[in-house]
Design an enzyme around this catalytic site. Structure first.
Site, short mmCIF file in Angstrom:
data_model
loop_
_atom_site.label_atom_id
_atom_site.label_comp_id
_atom_site.label_asym_id
_atom_site.label_seq_id
_atom_site.Cartn_x
_atom_site.Cartn_y
_atom_site.Cartn_z
N GLY A 90 28.14 32.73 49.53
CA GLY A 90 27.74 33.96 48.86
C GLY A 90 26.85 33.64 47.67
N THR A 94 20.69 28.91 43.11
CA THR A 94 21.15 28.10 42.00
C THR A 94 20.56 26.70 42.12
OG1 THR A 94 23.06 27.57 40.62
CG2 THR A 94 23.31 27.17 42.98
N HIS A 96 21.34 22.44 41.57
CA HIS A 96 22.28 21.33 41.38
C HIS A 96 21.48 20.09 41.03
CE1 HIS A 96 25.40 23.83 42.94
NE2 HIS A 96 24.96 23.80 44.18
N GLY A 174 31.71 26.15 46.31
CA GLY A 174 32.58 26.18 45.13
C GLY A 174 31.85 26.43 43.83
N CYS A 192 20.77 32.80 40.04
CA CYS A 192 21.67 33.81 40.62
C CYS A 192 20.98 35.17 40.73
CB CYS A 192 22.96 33.92 39.83
SG CYS A 192 23.79 32.33 39.64
#
Length: 234
Positions: A90, A94, A96, A174, A192
């Site tokens: 969902g 984003t 990382h 997660g 987001c």
């Protein structure tokens, strides 16, 4: 129904995003298969896992995300040494990268509780309690999953992003907590899908480099308390 609250911990170190995603999918499929077998034999236990990982620079876009929230073309991505994936969690887009703690709990929630909202709130609470140990007041922002600082002020900024997938009460994906991350990489996205809100890290907030392993131990402490879980080295 017999509940198994043992969680196997694996720290994957620095690992490519796609390789880690495939690894998650394999574990996820194994747990779902265990659930099918459990229907015929109630003595079978379903397994739970918690993966820690640090990814090389990568942008990921969730199912409901808008690709226009990535502000780089393919060449610019290459120039920045970053990759991009559309994935099955969902949330929107984003980032990382190095200096970020990424946690992927792959849990059979029927071992804990069957409530996906409670699951997300407890993941947030895990991070909120961890931040509190560093003197930071993490909070939730209504309608926006994750953990923020100074919500309700013009200086609201996100310190931890979250996006999960759950099917048959088995979770994957997660959270991503910015510890010593290079926040400049967030300038290349609308994080987001939310305009006008900043991003921060423990490093920026505390003005010093933070011991990542120490933060991981604090996260695990609060996770096991909140989920009443027992950690095993996987």
């Amino acid at each position: 129904m017999k509940q198994n609250k043992k969680v196997y911990l694996q720290d994957l170190g620095n690992k490519d995003y796609k390789e880690t995603w495939d690894f998650q999918e394999n574990i996820f499929a194994k747990v779902v298969e265990q659930k099918k077998q459990k229907r015929e034999n109630s003595n079978i236990e379903t397994s739970n896992y918690f993966l820690f990982v640090e990814h090389p620079h990568v942008y990921t876009l969730g199912k409901s995300g808008d690709v226009s929230n990535l502000l780089l073309n393919e060449k610019q991505l290459q120039d920045k040494g970053a990759t991009f994936y559309k994935i099955n969690r969902g949330g929107d887009i984003t980032y990382h990268g190095p200096g970020q703690i990424v946690g992927y709990p792959i849990l059979d929630l029927e071992n804990f509780f069957t409530d996906i909202h409670k699951y997300l709130r407890l993941l947030e609470e895990t991070i909120i309690l961890t931040l509190a140990e560093y003197g930071l007041k993490g909070t939730r922002s209504e309608g926006e999953t994750g953990v923020w600082l100074d919500v309700g002020t013009p200086f609201a900024r996100k310190v931890c992003a979250m996006g999960v997938r759950a099917s048959r009460w088995v979770t994957m994906h997660g959270f991503a907590l910015n510890v010593n991350a290079d926040l400049g990489y967030f300038d290349n996205i609308i994080p987001c899908g939310i305009r006008g809100k900043g991003v921060t890290s423990l490093h920026v907030e505390l003005g010093k480099e933070i011991d990542v392993e120490e933060v991981k131990q604090k996260i695990l402490k609060h996770f096991t308390n909140l989920f009443e879980a027992t950690l095993l080295l996987g």
